[in-house]
Design a protein around this motif. Structure first.
Motif: not given
Length: 146
Positions: A2-4, A49, A52, A104
């Motif tokens: 899960k990335t932002i 997340y 990041a 993160p």
């Protein structure tokens, strides 16, 4: 994972908008957020997340348009004097201290050396604008996307 990608900047002050311009290339591909200024809203954006990337204009004295990558190895001795003057590094340190399980585990900052962040215009300097494809390419490589 899960990335932002977080773009930071003010598009009304010439090169200060570079982080926002770069993050636009990833809208619809990964989660993105644009922040006009930073404070504890940066921490809020990162919570939940695993990975990041933060993209922003930087002023380090390098040639305008240079791309500088920062990771956790760099953050060891970066401090700020108070809550109205917190750096990205200090905010991340605070976030990891308060929310160790929600921040993160992987955070990378992609900085583009700016030339002018004082002129009131939405037009980037040519050298800074020319850095966009390279910054986008580096981020794609880091994320493992084409």
């Amino acid at each position: 994972m899960k990335t932002i990608i977080v773009g930071i900047g003010n598009p009304n002050f010439k090169d200060d908008g570079i982080g926002l311009k770069i993050v636009e290339h990833f809208e619809g591909i990964v989660d993105t957020v644009k922040l006009l200024n930073i404070g504890f809203n940066l921490i809020d954006s990162l919570l939940g997340y695993e990975r990041a990337l933060i993209v922003d204009g930087v002023k380090t004295g390098k040639e305008p348009g240079s791309i500088i990558e920062f990771n956790t190895d760099y953050w060891g001795n970066v401090y700020a004097s108070g809550t109205h003057n917190l750096s990205i590094f200090e905010l991340i340190r605070i976030g990891k201290s308060i929310y160790p399980d929600e921040m993160p585990k992987e955070i990378k900052i992609i900085g583009v050396e700016v030339e002018d962040v004082e002129t009131l215009t939405r037009q980037l300097s040519p050298s800074v604008e020319a850095a966009i494809p390279e910054a986008v390419s580096r981020i794609k490589e880091y994320l493992g996307i084409n």
